[in-house]
Design an enzyme around this catalytic site. Structure first.
Site, short mmCIF file in Angstrom:
data_model
loop_
_atom_site.label_atom_id
_atom_site.label_comp_id
_atom_site.label_asym_id
_atom_site.label_seq_id
_atom_site.Cartn_x
_atom_site.Cartn_y
_atom_site.Cartn_z
NE ARG A 1 15.92 -29.01 57.06
CZ ARG A 1 16.36 -29.80 58.05
NH1 ARG A 1 15.62 -29.94 59.16
NH2 ARG A 1 17.49 -30.46 57.93
CD GLU B 1 13.66 -26.41 63.93
OE1 GLU B 1 14.29 -27.49 63.89
OE2 GLU B 1 13.67 -25.59 63.00
CG ASP C 1 9.10 -18.06 41.18
OD1 ASP C 1 7.86 -18.16 41.29
OD2 ASP C 1 9.69 -16.96 41.13
CG HIS D 1 20.92 -28.39 58.69
ND1 HIS D 1 21.69 -27.57 59.48
CD2 HIS D 1 19.70 -28.45 59.29
CE1 HIS D 1 20.98 -27.16 60.52
NE2 HIS D 1 19.78 -27.66 60.43
CG ASP E 1 16.98 -27.70 65.87
OD1 ASP E 1 17.65 -26.66 65.98
OD2 ASP E 1 17.09 -28.46 64.90
#
Length: 260
Positions: free
Chosen positions: A76, A155, A90, A51, A181
Site C-alpha cells: 500500500r 474511500e 522495482d 500508515h 475512511d
C-alpha cells in the site's frame, strides 16, 4: 501430502478469477512477521507504507521476505506518485494498493505508472524485479505487464460519483473498499451505519458490472462470509500487530487467575 502453493506471481490472475484470497496488513518494518504469515499459507500480505514506518530499504527487505515465504507481496503506497509506485515495483512487489482513488483521471495515472506497454513505467531490469539484469528487456516488460496487480482504494464519497468510470479504466484490476475512511468522511457513527453500507453496496455493484474483483478488510470469517455473498472475493484480516496483540492479550488473560 500438501498440494504445492500457487506461485505469488499468479496473484493477479487468481484475483481476476474471483478466487477467495486471504491476506493481512504488515505494519512492522521487519522480515519476521511476513515470514511467519507466509509460512502459514496466507495468500498475500499488504506492506503498509501509508500508515506504518516503511522506507524503501524496509520495503525492499519486506518484499524479499514475502518472496522467500511464498506469499504475494502487495504494497500500500502512501500516494499515487509515479516515483513511489516505481520504487516498490522495482523492489519486486507483485502489486500495489493505492489510497484515495477518487476519479477516473487518477485511476488512469496509476495504471500508466504500473505498465510499460501503453503506460509510462520507467524501465530498468537491474533491480529485483528484473532479477538484477538476468532478464532480457522485452521478457521483463512482458512479465511485469502481465503480473503486476493494481488495486484502487475507494474511500472517498466523491469516488462514488465516478465509480463506474474508475472501474472502466484499463489496467485497474480491482478495488479495495476503504470502509474506515468512508465512515469518517461521511460522518457516520460506525462502519455498519446505513450511509456506509449504501456506499459499499454501490461499489460492489459497480465492480460486478465491470467484471472486476473486490477486496475488503474484515473482522473475521463471519463478516467475510457476508461480503462474499455480496460479491467480494479478497479479504484482508487484521495485521501482524493485530495478531500479536490478540494472542498476547489472550495469554495474559489466561494467567489472570494466578495473579489474583
Amino acid at each position: 501430502m500438501n498440494e504445492p502453493r500457487p506461485d505469488p506471481k499468479t496473484f493477479r490472475a487468481r484475483f481476476a478469477k474471483g478466487e477467495t484470497l486471504v491476506g493481512t496488513f504488515i505494519k512492522t518494518p521487519t522480515s519476521h512477521g511476513i515470514e511467519i504469515i507466509g509460512d502459514l499459507g496466507f495468500d498475500f500480505v499488504v506492506i503498509d507504507e501509508e500508515h506504518a514506518p516503511f522506507d524503501r530499504m524496509a520495503t525492499d527487505i519486506a518484499l524479499l521476505a514475502a518472496r522467500a515465504s511464498g506469499t504475494a507481496g502487495i504494497v500500500r503506497v502512501p500516494s499515487a506518485s509515479p516515483e513511489g509506485i516505481l520504487s516498490v515495483l522495482d523492489c519486486g512487489a507483485v502489486g500495489i494498493l493505492v489510497p484515495h482513488v477518487a476519479s477516473a483521471a487518477k485511476a488512469r495515472e496509476i495504471a500508466a505508472a504500473c505498465r510499460y506497454k501503453g503506460g509510462a513505467r520507467g524501465f530498468s531490469a537491474s533491480p529485483r524485479a528484473g532479477r538484477y539484469g538476468s532478464v532480457k528487456m522485452w521478457d521483463h516488460v512482458a512479465a511485469a505487464d502481465a503480473t503486476t496487480t493494481v488495486i484502487a482504494m475507494i474511500e472517498d464519497p466523491g469516488a462514488l460519483d465516478e465509480i463506474d468510470q474508475i472501474l472502466a479504466v484499463e489496467g485497474i484490476d480491482g478495488v479495495f473498499i476503504g470502509r474506515g475512511d468512508l465512515t469518517v468522511a461521511l460522518g457516520a457513527p460506525n462502519r455498519d451505519a446505513p450511509d456506509v453500507k449504501d456506499a459499499v453496496a454501490r461499489i460492489i455493484a459497480a465492480a460486478k458490472a465491470a467484471g472486476k474483483p473486490v477486496c475488503v478488510m474484515v473482522d473475521g470469517v463471519a463478516e467475510a462470509t457476508g461480503f462474499a455473498g455480496q460479491g467480494a472475493s479478497a479479504f484482508i484480516v487484521s495485521s501482524d500487530q493485530g495478531f500479536l496483540k490478540k494472542a498476547a492479550a489472550q495469554t495474559l488473560g489466561d494467567f489472570a487467575s494466578l495473579k489474583s
